[in-house]
Design a protein around this motif. Sequence first.
Motif, PDB file in Angstrom:
ATOM      1  N   THR A 250       0.846  -1.192   0.000  1.00 25.42           N
ATOM      2  CA  THR A 250       0.000   0.000   0.000  1.00 25.42           C
ATOM      3  C   THR A 250       0.881   1.242   0.000  1.00 25.42           C
ATOM      4  O   THR A 250       2.080   1.175   0.308  1.00 25.42           O
ATOM      5  N   GLU A 251       0.258   2.362  -0.350  1.00 28.75           N
ATOM      6  CA  GLU A 251       1.002   3.615  -0.323  1.00 28.75           C
ATOM      7  C   GLU A 251       1.407   3.974   1.107  1.00 28.75           C
ATOM      8  O   GLU A 251       2.437   4.609   1.325  1.00 28.75           O
ATOM      9  N   THR A 252       0.617   3.545   2.070  1.00 27.97           N
ATOM     10  CA  THR A 252       0.933   3.832   3.471  1.00 27.97           C
ATOM     11  C   THR A 252       2.097   2.991   3.964  1.00 27.97           C
ATOM     12  O   THR A 252       2.943   3.466   4.726  1.00 27.97           O
ATOM     13  N   TYR A 253       2.136   1.717   3.551  1.00 33.57           N
ATOM     14  CA  TYR A 253       3.204   0.798   3.975  1.00 33.57           C
ATOM     15  C   TYR A 253       3.896   0.241   2.738  1.00 33.57           C
ATOM     16  O   TYR A 253       3.706  -0.931   2.363  1.00 33.57           O
ATOM     17  N   LEU A 291      -4.525  -2.127   7.927  1.00 36.54           N
ATOM     18  CA  LEU A 291      -5.176  -1.559   6.747  1.00 36.54           C
ATOM     19  C   LEU A 291      -6.438  -0.807   7.120  1.00 36.54           C
ATOM     20  O   LEU A 291      -7.081  -1.089   8.129  1.00 36.54           O
ATOM     21  N   LYS A 292      -6.802   0.131   6.266  1.00 38.23           N
ATOM     22  CA  LYS A 292      -8.034   0.902   6.421  1.00 38.23           C
ATOM     23  C   LYS A 292      -8.721   0.989   5.062  1.00 38.23           C
ATOM     24  O   LYS A 292      -8.064   0.910   4.017  1.00 38.23           O
ATOM     25  N   MET A 295      -7.603   2.567   1.104  1.00 38.89           N
ATOM     26  CA  MET A 295      -6.163   2.641   0.845  1.00 38.89           C
ATOM     27  C   MET A 295      -5.869   2.120  -0.564  1.00 38.89           C
ATOM     28  O   MET A 295      -6.512   1.198  -1.048  1.00 38.89           O
TER      29      MET A 295
END
Length: 370
Positions: A250-253, A291-292, A295
């Motif tokens: 993901t872009e977050t992780y 995760l949310k 995402m």
Amino acid sequence: MTISAPLGRAGGLRSRGLLWVTLLCFVVGGAVALWWNFRPKATADPNGSQAMWVMPEVRNISTDVTATGTVKLKTGAEVRVGSQLSGIVRRLNVTVGSRVTKGEVIAEIDSRPLMAKIDQANTQLAQANVSLAKAQTDYTRAQKLFDAGLIPAQQFDDARAGLGAAEAAVTAASSSVTAARVDLAYVEIHAPISGTVASIATQQGETVAASFATPTFMTIIQQEALEVVALVDEADIGNVRRGERVAFTTETYPDHEFTGTVTRIAPVATILSGVVNYEVAVSIDGDIAMLKPDMTANVNIRTAEHRALLVPAKSIHRDSGQSFVYVQSATGGSLKRTVSVASRVAEQTEIVRGLAPNEKVQLKTGEATP
């Protein structure tokens, strides 16, 4: 005196000659030293003694279909909680972001109007029971008189009808009490699922009206009921099957790799800006708490896997449109070998033909021994 002057001149000439000879030796020596330090080095030993040799690696490599997707809630993972009753919100026990468990009381409607209804229904039931007792007595008396022939049939029928009406009134009053008590059970609003409160549409002290439609108190989502929906291009969808393994970030992780499995493939395409894509749903194996929803995910679907012979990419050379490597000969030298290459995996290249797994490959270009 006539002899000493020529002797002095001769000695001076010899001293200057020695000095020039010494200087010339220093210059020549320095030039030789510079030449030795900066002389051209041989690029490789003909026998490959200075070369670095490595063994090919045999391992499984995969063919992946790449796509972009989104983390979404599964169907039924989002529940809108409403009120069955109209009234004032007496208590609101949660806020946005609160974690709730199934059955937990999240809000409460003011119960005083319902308690008044129950009292009223009980009073009506008591009155109905009194009327029923009187009707029962009248019916019993009328039956005795009718059997004795003292009253007409019409009067007896009226007494029997009065008893039936009284019984019906008791039943209606009992139903009213039951309905009021059922409504009282809806005063407390319980969480239908375990999850996180995503939104709240009312506040404590506000009045809700449930006459035409159930008002939405709040929205609860199951955080762990997530999946990835990827958009796969029509050129690649033919290679995707249910049950295939998936890896995504993901872009977050960006440095954390999540894994999953293809669970369904949409039968109808989604067309975006003229590009035909098909939605592919992916279940998530673990780390769901990280995760949310919404995402962005970079998805790799593993569609095939095979055994491959891999060598370092820098050991592959090209000449006249052909690829070749240097392999170690029986005498320790290097032999030029034409090979067929396939895909490149990171810093390695797959060899399809021309090299055996037990042959060493030279990392530095050497001269092929005849």
